[in-house]
Design an enzyme around this catalytic site. Structure first.
Site, PDB file in Angstrom:
ATOM      1  CE  LYS A  64      50.879  42.931  32.004  1.00  0.00           C
ATOM      2  NZ  LYS A  64      50.177  41.686  32.365  1.00  0.00           N
ATOM      3  CB  THR A  65      45.475  47.375  33.800  1.00  0.00           C
ATOM      4  OG1 THR A  65      45.909  46.746  32.593  1.00  0.00           O
ATOM      5  CG2 THR A  65      44.637  48.587  33.476  1.00  0.00           C
ATOM      6  CG  ASP A 109      47.961  46.890  28.380  1.00  0.00           C
ATOM      7  OD1 ASP A 109      48.946  46.248  28.804  1.00  0.00           O
ATOM      8  OD2 ASP A 109      46.803  46.438  28.395  1.00  0.00           O
ATOM      9  CB  THR A 158      52.520  39.702  27.726  1.00  0.00           C
ATOM     10  OG1 THR A 158      52.567  40.109  26.355  1.00  0.00           O
ATOM     11  CG2 THR A 158      51.165  40.054  28.309  1.00  0.00           C
ATOM     12  NE  ARG A 217      41.712  40.465  32.740  1.00  0.00           N
ATOM     13  CZ  ARG A 217      42.797  40.941  32.159  1.00  0.00           C
ATOM     14  NH1 ARG A 217      43.600  40.127  31.504  1.00  0.00           N
ATOM     15  NH2 ARG A 217      43.088  42.218  32.234  1.00  0.00           N
TER      16      ARG A 217
HETATM   17  P1  ADP Z   1      46.747  42.956  33.506  1.00  0.00           P
HETATM   18  O1  ADP Z   1      46.776  44.411  33.204  1.00  0.00           O
HETATM   19  O2  ADP Z   1      48.043  42.442  34.062  1.00  0.00           O
HETATM   20  O3  ADP Z   1      46.265  42.110  32.372  1.00  0.00           O
HETATM   21  P2  ADP Z   1      44.623  43.704  35.360  1.00  0.00           P
HETATM   22  O4  ADP Z   1      45.306  44.731  36.166  1.00  0.00           O
HETATM   23  O5  ADP Z   1      43.669  44.176  34.304  1.00  0.00           O
HETATM   24  O6  ADP Z   1      45.700  42.709  34.701  1.00  0.00           O
HETATM   25  O7  ADP Z   1      43.878  42.732  36.381  1.00  0.00           O
HETATM   26  C1  ADP Z   1      42.821  41.898  35.983  1.00  0.00           C
HETATM   27  C2  ADP Z   1      41.788  41.779  37.068  1.00  0.00           C
HETATM   28  O8  ADP Z   1      42.350  41.075  38.158  1.00  0.00           O
HETATM   29  C3  ADP Z   1      41.285  43.110  37.601  1.00  0.00           C
HETATM   30  O9  ADP Z   1      39.878  43.085  37.640  1.00  0.00           O
HETATM   31  C4  ADP Z   1      41.796  43.211  39.012  1.00  0.00           C
HETATM   32  O10 ADP Z   1      40.768  43.596  39.856  1.00  0.00           O
HETATM   33  C5  ADP Z   1      42.192  41.802  39.375  1.00  0.00           C
HETATM   34  N1  ADP Z   1      43.476  41.804  40.073  1.00  0.00           N
HETATM   35  C6  ADP Z   1      44.696  41.728  39.503  1.00  0.00           C
HETATM   36  N2  ADP Z   1      45.658  41.720  40.426  1.00  0.00           N
HETATM   37  C7  ADP Z   1      45.046  41.795  41.617  1.00  0.00           C
HETATM   38  C8  ADP Z   1      45.515  41.808  42.984  1.00  0.00           C
HETATM   39  N3  ADP Z   1      46.833  41.723  43.263  1.00  0.00           N
HETATM   40  N4  ADP Z   1      44.611  41.905  43.962  1.00  0.00           N
HETATM   41  C9  ADP Z   1      43.294  41.952  43.667  1.00  0.00           C
HETATM   42  N5  ADP Z   1      42.784  41.926  42.424  1.00  0.00           N
HETATM   43  C10 ADP Z   1      43.648  41.850  41.401  1.00  0.00           C
END
Ligand code: ADP
Length: 360
Positions: A64-65, A109, A158, A217
């Site tokens: 998401k981030t 977030d 979430t 992640r």
């Molecule tokens: P969330 O915000 O949903 O908790 P993040 O965007 O922070 O998740 O992602 C966590 C990690 O996973 C980051 O370091 C990112 O590089 C990796 N990641 C997440 N989704 C992907 C994707 N589709 N392709 C490659 N790397 C991803």
């Protein structure tokens, strides 16, 4: 996003940043969402206006981030990052919104944890790029309207079920991110391995992906632990201390400073992950504690969420948004109106004989 199972230090967070894809094309998986976002961004670019507000939901670590950063990057707009827990009063939000530059992307977030009073201010801001600031109290209170620069809100949650409908309705585009398929995680691992300078042959890549709970992640984190393991215990002939190299590719590295860590075998993967309490199908200690409680303590359930949370000593919200979705997804837990129940697959995984009629 909250991910209490791991407390990562600053260095780890910096590495996580380095592993983030910066364009939609590099973003692995989530095919449908990617296509939808691409259209939204293209249309906004053609009309030279900020993209519509975007709501992203799904468990932690699914991107998401990363997508919020990609939205800003691809539309060439600055990005401001905030989070629900940081917005405890309407005033916090007013300060944030009134300081945005025109066209800025605002990422919030855990938007479901924002204060109620701020939520109401956000409705108007999203719709009309305007807020009303209340001054004074009681009978003498008045509201002063304030125009805002147009912006794009990217909200992440979430728990989209916790968002009030009026807020959810004001997003022009809502996407739910799903857990990743193993072959998609293999692509994430391959990409990250190149950045980290560790050679991960297909069999080891599969092993890491299988144990990553469908979550990029986690795949990246496991890969870093495997890399550590290889640095310490790996076959020295496959690593290159000072750039000697063994001719098998070589790490692209970040800024050329990453040393090649060597080659990870399946055995390295298994040994490293065992050390960190990740089991053969990727369940971590908290996942297993929850399963174990339902199966042994409550004889397969049904057991209510709050009882379960107390039993394993964890917040109900964490169980509900982090642990449960994956256990449900892999068919180990079921949700019934009376509580959570364990399935025969859960019994089999814990090697507990299923006792008769309580489970289906
Ligand atoms: P969330 O915000 O949903 O908790 P993040 O965007 O922070 O998740 O992602 C966590 C990690 O996973 C980051 O370091 C990112 O590089 C990796 N990641 C997440 N989704 C992907 C994707 N589709 N392709 C490659 N790397 C991803």
């Amino acid at each position: 996003t909250v991910d209490p199972a791991v407390a990562e230090d600053d260095v780890e967070l910096a590495v996580e940043g380095a592993l983030r894809p910066s364009s939609l094309a590099e973003f692995v998986g989530q095919h449908k969402v990617r296509g939808q976002l691409q259209l939204l961004l293209d249309a906004a670019r053609i009309q030279q206006r900020p993209p519509d507000h975007i709501l992203l939901s799904g468990p932690p670590g699914l991107g998401k981030t990363t997508l919020a950063m990609i939205v800003a990057h691809e539309s060439e707009r600055p990005l401001r990052m905030s989070s629900g827990p940081a917005i405890q009063h309407a005033g916090d939000l007013a300060a944030l919104l009134s300081s945005l530059v025109p066209g800025e992307v605002l990422f919030i977030d855990e938007i479901h944890r924002m204060a109620r009073s701020a939520e109401e201010m956000l409705y108007l801001a999203m719709e009309d790029f305007r807020i009303d600031i209340m001054v004074g109290k009681g009978a003498g209170a008045t509201s002063i309207p304030l125009d805002l620069a147009p912006f794009t809100l990217v909200g992440a949650t979430t728990r989209s079920g916790l968002l009030p409908n009026p807020l959810r309705d004001r997003f022009g585009f809502t996407a739910h991110l799903e857990y990743y398929e193993p072959e998609e995680l293999e692509r994430v691992v391959a990409r990250s391995a190149a950045v980290l300078g560790v050679e991960v042959p297909p069999a080891a890549r599969e092993e890491i992906s299988r144990r990553s709970r469908g979550t990029p992640r986690i795949a990246n984190r496991l890969l870093r632990r495997v890399r550590d393991y290889v640095i310490v215990h790996g076959d020295p002939s496959t690593s290159s201390g000072t750039g000697g190299g063994s001719g098998t590719g070589g790490g692209s590295g970040t800024g050329g400073r990453t040393l090649r860590a060597g080659t990870a075998t399946e055995a390295d993967v298994a040994a490293a992950l065992e050390l960190y309490d990740v089991d053969a199908i990727g369940l971590d200690r908290l996942d297993r504690a929850v399963l174990d409680a339902v199966v042994r303590r409550f004889r397969g359930g049904p057991v209510g969420l709050s009882t379960l949370a107390v039993t394993v000593g964890e917040e109900a919200e964490t169980i509900e948004s982090v642990v449960e979705p994956y256990l449900v997804r892999i068919g180990f837990l079921g949700r019934t109106p009376r509580g959570r129940v364990a399935t025969p697959e859960a019994y089999a995984h814990l090697r507990v004989p299923a006792h008769g009629a309580t489970v289906r």
